[in-house]
Design an enzyme around this catalytic site. Structure first.
Site, PDB file in Angstrom:
ATOM      1  N   HIS A   1       0.833  -1.200   0.000  1.00 48.46           N
ATOM      2  CA  HIS A   1       0.000   0.000   0.000  1.00 48.46           C
ATOM      3  C   HIS A   1       0.868   1.251   0.000  1.00 48.46           C
ATOM      4  O   HIS A   1       1.677   1.435   0.891  1.00 48.46           O
ATOM      5  CB  HIS A   1      -0.941  -0.003   1.216  1.00 48.46           C
ATOM      6  CG  HIS A   1      -2.137  -0.889   1.018  1.00 48.46           C
ATOM      7  ND1 HIS A   1      -3.339  -0.667   1.636  1.00 48.46           N
ATOM      8  CD2 HIS A   1      -2.304  -1.972   0.241  1.00 48.46           C
ATOM      9  CE1 HIS A   1      -4.207  -1.592   1.243  1.00 48.46           C
ATOM     10  NE2 HIS A   1      -3.591  -2.404   0.414  1.00 48.46           N
TER      11      HIS A   1
ATOM     12  N   TYR B   1      -9.896   5.572   6.571  1.00 51.56           N
ATOM     13  CA  TYR B   1     -10.285   5.990   7.913  1.00 51.56           C
ATOM     14  C   TYR B   1     -11.308   7.104   7.755  1.00 51.56           C
ATOM     15  O   TYR B   1     -10.974   8.170   7.240  1.00 51.56           O
ATOM     16  CB  TYR B   1      -9.076   6.514   8.694  1.00 51.56           C
ATOM     17  CG  TYR B   1      -7.994   5.470   8.941  1.00 51.56           C
ATOM     18  CD1 TYR B   1      -7.042   5.171   7.972  1.00 51.56           C
ATOM     19  CD2 TYR B   1      -7.933   4.796  10.155  1.00 51.56           C
ATOM     20  CE1 TYR B   1      -6.060   4.220   8.205  1.00 51.56           C
ATOM     21  CE2 TYR B   1      -6.949   3.839  10.405  1.00 51.56           C
ATOM     22  CZ  TYR B   1      -6.022   3.559   9.426  1.00 51.56           C
ATOM     23  OH  TYR B   1      -5.044   2.619   9.656  1.00 51.56           O
TER      24      TYR B   1
ATOM     25  N   PRO C   1      -6.357   0.824  17.936  1.00 50.23           N
ATOM     26  CA  PRO C   1      -5.945   0.299  16.625  1.00 50.23           C
ATOM     27  C   PRO C   1      -5.948   1.319  15.482  1.00 50.23           C
ATOM     28  O   PRO C   1      -5.563   0.987  14.360  1.00 50.23           O
ATOM     29  CB  PRO C   1      -6.968  -0.814  16.346  1.00 50.23           C
ATOM     30  CG  PRO C   1      -8.127  -0.520  17.232  1.00 50.23           C
ATOM     31  CD  PRO C   1      -7.603   0.212  18.413  1.00 50.23           C
TER      32      PRO C   1
ATOM     33  N   LYS D   1      -0.805   0.128  14.754  1.00 49.27           N
ATOM     34  CA  LYS D   1       0.544   0.091  15.324  1.00 49.27           C
ATOM     35  C   LYS D   1       0.836  -1.045  16.305  1.00 49.27           C
ATOM     36  O   LYS D   1       2.002  -1.295  16.620  1.00 49.27           O
ATOM     37  CB  LYS D   1       0.823   1.419  16.047  1.00 49.27           C
ATOM     38  CG  LYS D   1       0.913   2.607  15.124  1.00 49.27           C
ATOM     39  CD  LYS D   1       2.068   2.429  14.172  1.00 49.27           C
ATOM     40  CE  LYS D   1       2.144   3.532  13.149  1.00 49.27           C
ATOM     41  NZ  LYS D   1       2.866   3.114  11.952  1.00 49.27           N
TER      42      LYS D   1
ATOM     43  N   TYR E   1       2.755   6.799   9.759  1.00 46.83           N
ATOM     44  CA  TYR E   1       2.022   5.597   9.341  1.00 46.83           C
ATOM     45  C   TYR E   1       2.973   4.496   8.861  1.00 46.83           C
ATOM     46  O   TYR E   1       2.760   3.321   9.155  1.00 46.83           O
ATOM     47  CB  TYR E   1       1.004   5.955   8.247  1.00 46.83           C
ATOM     48  CG  TYR E   1      -0.087   4.923   8.095  1.00 46.83           C
ATOM     49  CD1 TYR E   1      -1.114   4.825   9.040  1.00 46.83           C
ATOM     50  CD2 TYR E   1      -0.102   4.032   7.032  1.00 46.83           C
ATOM     51  CE1 TYR E   1      -2.115   3.878   8.929  1.00 46.83           C
ATOM     52  CE2 TYR E   1      -1.106   3.082   6.904  1.00 46.83           C
ATOM     53  CZ  TYR E   1      -2.110   3.005   7.857  1.00 46.83           C
ATOM     54  OH  TYR E   1      -3.094   2.057   7.737  1.00 46.83           O
TER      55      TYR E   1
HETATM   56  P1  RFL Z   1      -0.822 -11.026  21.844  1.00 45.09           P
HETATM   57  O1  RFL Z   1      -1.077 -11.150  20.379  1.00 45.09           O
HETATM   58  O2  RFL Z   1      -1.955 -10.619  22.710  1.00 45.09           O
HETATM   59  O3  RFL Z   1      -0.214 -12.397  22.327  1.00 45.09           O
HETATM   60  C1  RFL Z   1      -0.061 -12.702  23.696  1.00 45.09           C
HETATM   61  C2  RFL Z   1      -0.065 -14.214  23.845  1.00 45.09           C
HETATM   62  O4  RFL Z   1       0.140 -14.548  25.205  1.00 45.09           O
HETATM   63  C3  RFL Z   1      -0.795 -15.535  25.585  1.00 45.09           C
HETATM   64  N1  RFL Z   1      -0.993 -15.441  27.035  1.00 45.09           N
HETATM   65  C4  RFL Z   1      -0.409 -16.272  27.917  1.00 45.09           C
HETATM   66  N2  RFL Z   1       0.419 -17.303  27.753  1.00 45.09           N
HETATM   67  C5  RFL Z   1       0.833 -17.950  28.862  1.00 45.09           C
HETATM   68  N3  RFL Z   1       0.463 -17.596  30.118  1.00 45.09           N
HETATM   69  C6  RFL Z   1      -0.375 -16.565  30.317  1.00 45.09           C
HETATM   70  N4  RFL Z   1      -0.729 -16.208  31.555  1.00 45.09           N
HETATM   71  C7  RFL Z   1      -0.840 -15.840  29.195  1.00 45.09           C
HETATM   72  N5  RFL Z   1      -1.651 -14.787  29.032  1.00 45.09           N
HETATM   73  C8  RFL Z   1      -1.731 -14.562  27.731  1.00 45.09           C
HETATM   74  C9  RFL Z   1      -2.023 -15.213  24.781  1.00 45.09           C
HETATM   75  O5  RFL Z   1      -2.883 -16.347  24.652  1.00 45.09           O
HETATM   76  C10 RFL Z   1      -1.402 -14.816  23.453  1.00 45.09           C
HETATM   77  O6  RFL Z   1      -1.200 -15.901  22.591  1.00 45.09           O
HETATM   78  O7  RFL Z   1       0.352  -9.973  22.140  1.00 45.09           O
HETATM   79  P2  RFL Z   1       1.682  -9.624  21.271  1.00 45.09           P
HETATM   80  O8  RFL Z   1       2.398 -10.851  20.847  1.00 45.09           O
HETATM   81  O9  RFL Z   1       2.372  -8.599  22.054  1.00 45.09           O
HETATM   82  O10 RFL Z   1       1.108  -9.010  19.914  1.00 45.09           O
HETATM   83  C11 RFL Z   1       0.404  -7.783  19.922  1.00 45.09           C
HETATM   84  C12 RFL Z   1      -0.625  -7.754  18.788  1.00 45.09           C
HETATM   85  O11 RFL Z   1      -1.379  -8.946  18.795  1.00 45.09           O
HETATM   86  C13 RFL Z   1      -1.556  -6.557  18.909  1.00 45.09           C
HETATM   87  O12 RFL Z   1      -0.823  -5.404  19.267  1.00 45.09           O
HETATM   88  C14 RFL Z   1      -2.292  -6.245  17.572  1.00 45.09           C
HETATM   89  O13 RFL Z   1      -3.193  -7.265  17.244  1.00 45.09           O
HETATM   90  C15 RFL Z   1      -3.016  -4.921  17.677  1.00 45.09           C
HETATM   91  N6  RFL Z   1      -3.798  -4.611  16.467  1.00 45.09           N
HETATM   92  C16 RFL Z   1      -3.182  -4.123  15.324  1.00 45.09           C
HETATM   93  N7  RFL Z   1      -1.843  -3.975  15.278  1.00 45.09           N
HETATM   94  C17 RFL Z   1      -1.228  -3.547  14.137  1.00 45.09           C
HETATM   95  O14 RFL Z   1      -0.004  -3.408  14.118  1.00 45.09           O
HETATM   96  N8  RFL Z   1      -1.932  -3.271  12.977  1.00 45.09           N
HETATM   97  C18 RFL Z   1      -3.281  -3.391  12.943  1.00 45.09           C
HETATM   98  O15 RFL Z   1      -3.865  -3.194  11.872  1.00 45.09           O
HETATM   99  C19 RFL Z   1      -3.963  -3.794  14.149  1.00 45.09           C
HETATM  100  N9  RFL Z   1      -5.291  -3.954  14.163  1.00 45.09           N
HETATM  101  C20 RFL Z   1      -5.171  -4.795  16.463  1.00 45.09           C
HETATM  102  C21 RFL Z   1      -5.905  -4.439  15.292  1.00 45.09           C
HETATM  103  C22 RFL Z   1      -5.850  -5.330  17.572  1.00 45.09           C
HETATM  104  C23 RFL Z   1      -7.215  -5.468  17.527  1.00 45.09           C
HETATM  105  N10 RFL Z   1      -7.826  -6.031  18.683  1.00 45.09           N
HETATM  106  C24 RFL Z   1      -8.716  -7.097  18.627  1.00 45.09           C
HETATM  107  C25 RFL Z   1      -7.318  -5.697  19.993  1.00 45.09           C
HETATM  108  C26 RFL Z   1      -7.277  -4.576  15.246  1.00 45.09           C
HETATM  109  C27 RFL Z   1      -7.938  -5.052  16.375  1.00 45.09           C
HETATM  110  C28 RFL Z   1      -9.449  -5.127  16.293  1.00 45.09           C
HETATM  111  C1  PHB Z   2      -7.170  -4.114   9.788  1.00 48.01           C
HETATM  112  O1  PHB Z   2      -6.991  -4.373   8.581  1.00 48.01           O
HETATM  113  O2  PHB Z   2      -7.656  -4.925  10.575  1.00 48.01           O
HETATM  114  C2  PHB Z   2      -6.793  -2.769  10.278  1.00 48.01           C
HETATM  115  C3  PHB Z   2      -6.277  -1.825   9.405  1.00 48.01           C
HETATM  116  C4  PHB Z   2      -5.925  -0.571   9.869  1.00 48.01           C
HETATM  117  C5  PHB Z   2      -6.082  -0.278  11.208  1.00 48.01           C
HETATM  118  C6  PHB Z   2      -6.580  -1.219  12.083  1.00 48.01           C
HETATM  119  C7  PHB Z   2      -6.948  -2.464  11.625  1.00 48.01           C
HETATM  120  O3  PHB Z   2      -5.739   0.956  11.655  1.00 48.01           O
END
Ligand code: RFL
Ligand code: PHB
Length: 389
Positions: free
Chosen positions: A72, A200, A292, A296, A384
């Site tokens: 992108h 957005y 989100p 990031k 970004y």
């Molecule tokens: P995770 O992915 O939460 O993984 C943590 C892991 O630890 C496990 N765990 C345990 N294991 C052992 N003992 C325990 N007591 C434990 N407690 C927990 C969990 O089961 C899990 O497997 O953290 P990590 O690795 O730091 O990764 C972070 C990312 O997952 C998170 O920041 C992103 O998903 C955030 N996020 C986005 N980030 C982006 O860079 N770009 C995006 O477009 C973006 N979109 C999003 C997002 C997060 C979203 N939600 C649902 C919060 C969109 C959404 C909707």
């Molecule tokens: C996504 O594709 O899930 C997504 C994209 C951009 C964002 C957050 C989530 O800022």
């Protein structure tokens, strides 16, 4: 069992760190609470910065990312139907890659066995011991039996609800938090995306986001109140609301279809300091959360891991303690700037229930400024694509 590094959590942070350390010959183990299937099916992030794709490339695990990831070169902002294009590549000479967190996680898990990275699934009652003493260890329960892993260093990659952060005494921890008075209702559907870039949109009825996973799979979100229930959002209501908020130009290209996933996530900004205590280090969501809106969260997890892997490799392979001593300050420096951008974009694009007419005018004035200013667009593009490491 004895390893050099015990990693708690098999999310992106834990898996990226495990692979980085194994590549340098450091022994480690990843201890995860969930089943492998549960970890692989969580739908989350979609937009990857260069920091993240570069790390996958250095690990030699980016074949599928290169083949299937979508480059992108811009992003789109919409203010009440008015479309503003921000040309990321023209301003920064870089791009971002759309590739699902689900896919990235699968690539890392699939490569674990061949790279000799053990992952313990379904470990319950995970507990950290003596993190600032001479004999650190992690205990957990698996299939009814208690097991203990002794490690020289422990890394908490267990996300916001994990246990590792609590192993730093409360008296030594500082936590900074902002919970937002709304969440995102997300829908995944096998329909072509409405627009080639991530959109957005700010609208009087609230924020909306249009993203994708592939040329045939779309990811959409709308801002909802925290007390909204999924059951009250049948697909038809979601699509109507989304189209309204995206405005007529983009609504015309939205293809609707049955949702294959639907969930509500609250929005939060959170940072804990420091990210090291004795032989315990934190990385990713265990140490910080961003709303989100800037895409990031996953990327910050990858930049923490880049710093921490370098630091631990310096320590274990070269006896150099500068990296591990500097890790927390170095990581937090980039985290705070990324927190700022995510908070700024959230503040700019959402409807806040407490806002009055003045705050609304400020949002409009800022979006109009961005629409007309190359400098403002360049600043958004710079953040970004991700600040330099
Ligand atoms: P995770 O992915 O939460 O993984 C943590 C892991 O630890 C496990 N765990 C345990 N294991 C052992 N003992 C325990 N007591 C434990 N407690 C927990 C969990 O089961 C899990 O497997 O953290 P990590 O690795 O730091 O990764 C972070 C990312 O997952 C998170 O920041 C992103 O998903 C955030 N996020 C986005 N980030 C982006 O860079 N770009 C995006 O477009 C973006 N979109 C999003 C997002 C997060 C979203 N939600 C649902 C919060 C969109 C959404 C909707
Ligand atoms: C996504 O594709 O899930 C997504 C994209 C951009 C964002 C957050 C989530 O800022």
């Amino acid at each position: 069992m004895q390893v050099q590094v015990a990693i708690i959590g098999a999310g992106p942070a834990g898996l990226l760190l495990g692979h980085s350390l194994r590549q340098a010959g450091i022994s480690c183990i990843v201890i995860e609470r969930q089943t492998r299937a549960r970890v692989e099916e969580r739908i989350r992030a979609g937009v990857l910065e260069r920091t993240t794709t570069d790390l996958m490339a250095r690990l030699g695990l980016d074949q599928r990312l290169k083949a299937e990831g979508l480059l992108h070169r811009g992003l789109t902002l919409v203010n009440d139907g008015r479309v503003i294009n921000v040309e990321i590549t023209r301003h920064t000479n870089r791009h971002v890659t759309v590739y699902g967190q689900t896919e990235l996680t699968r690539d890392l898990i699939n490569a674990a066995a061949e790279r000799d990275l053990p992952i313990v699934w379904e470990a319950s009652e995970v507990a950290l011991h003596e993190v600032d003493g001479a004999a650190p260890s992690v205990s957990f329960c698996r299939a009814g039996a208690v097991e203990t892993v002794r490690a020289e260093m422990i890394v908490g990659c267990d996300g916001f609800h994990g246990v590792s952060r609590q192993a730093i005494p409360a008296s030594l921890r500082r936590e900074f938090e902002r919970a937002y008075p709304f969440g995102w209702l997300g829908v995944l559907a096998d329909v072509p995306p409405c627009h080639p870039e991530v959109v957005y949109a700010s609208h009087p009825r609230g924020f909306a986001l249009a993203s994708m996973r592939s040329p045939t799979r779309s990811r959409y979100y709308v801002q909802v109140a925290l007390d909204e229930k999924i059951e009250d959002w049948p697909d038809e209501r979601f699509w109507d609301e989304l189209k309204l908020r995206l405005g007529p130009e983009l609504a015309a290209t939205v293809v609707t279809g049955p949702s294959i996933e639907k969930s509500i996530a609250p929005l939060r900004s959170f940072v804990t300091e420091p990210m090291r205590h004795g032989n315990l280090f934190l990385a990713g969501d265990a140490a910080h959360i961003v709303p989100p809106t800037g895409a990031k969260g996953l990327n910050l997890a990858a930049s923490d891991v880049t710093y921490l892997a370098e630091a631990l490799i310096g320590w274990f392979n070269h006896g150099d303690s500068a990296g591990i001593n500097g890790y927390s300050d170095r990581a937090l420096d980039r985290i705070w700037k990324t927190e700022r951008f995510s908070w700024y974009l959230t503040r700019l694009m959402h409807r806040f229930p407490e806002d009055g007419a003045f705050e609304r005018r400020m949002q409009d004035a800022e979006l109009d400024y961005i629409a007309r200013s190359e400098f403002a667009q360049a600043s958004i593009a710079e953040n970004y694509v991700g600040l330099p490491l």
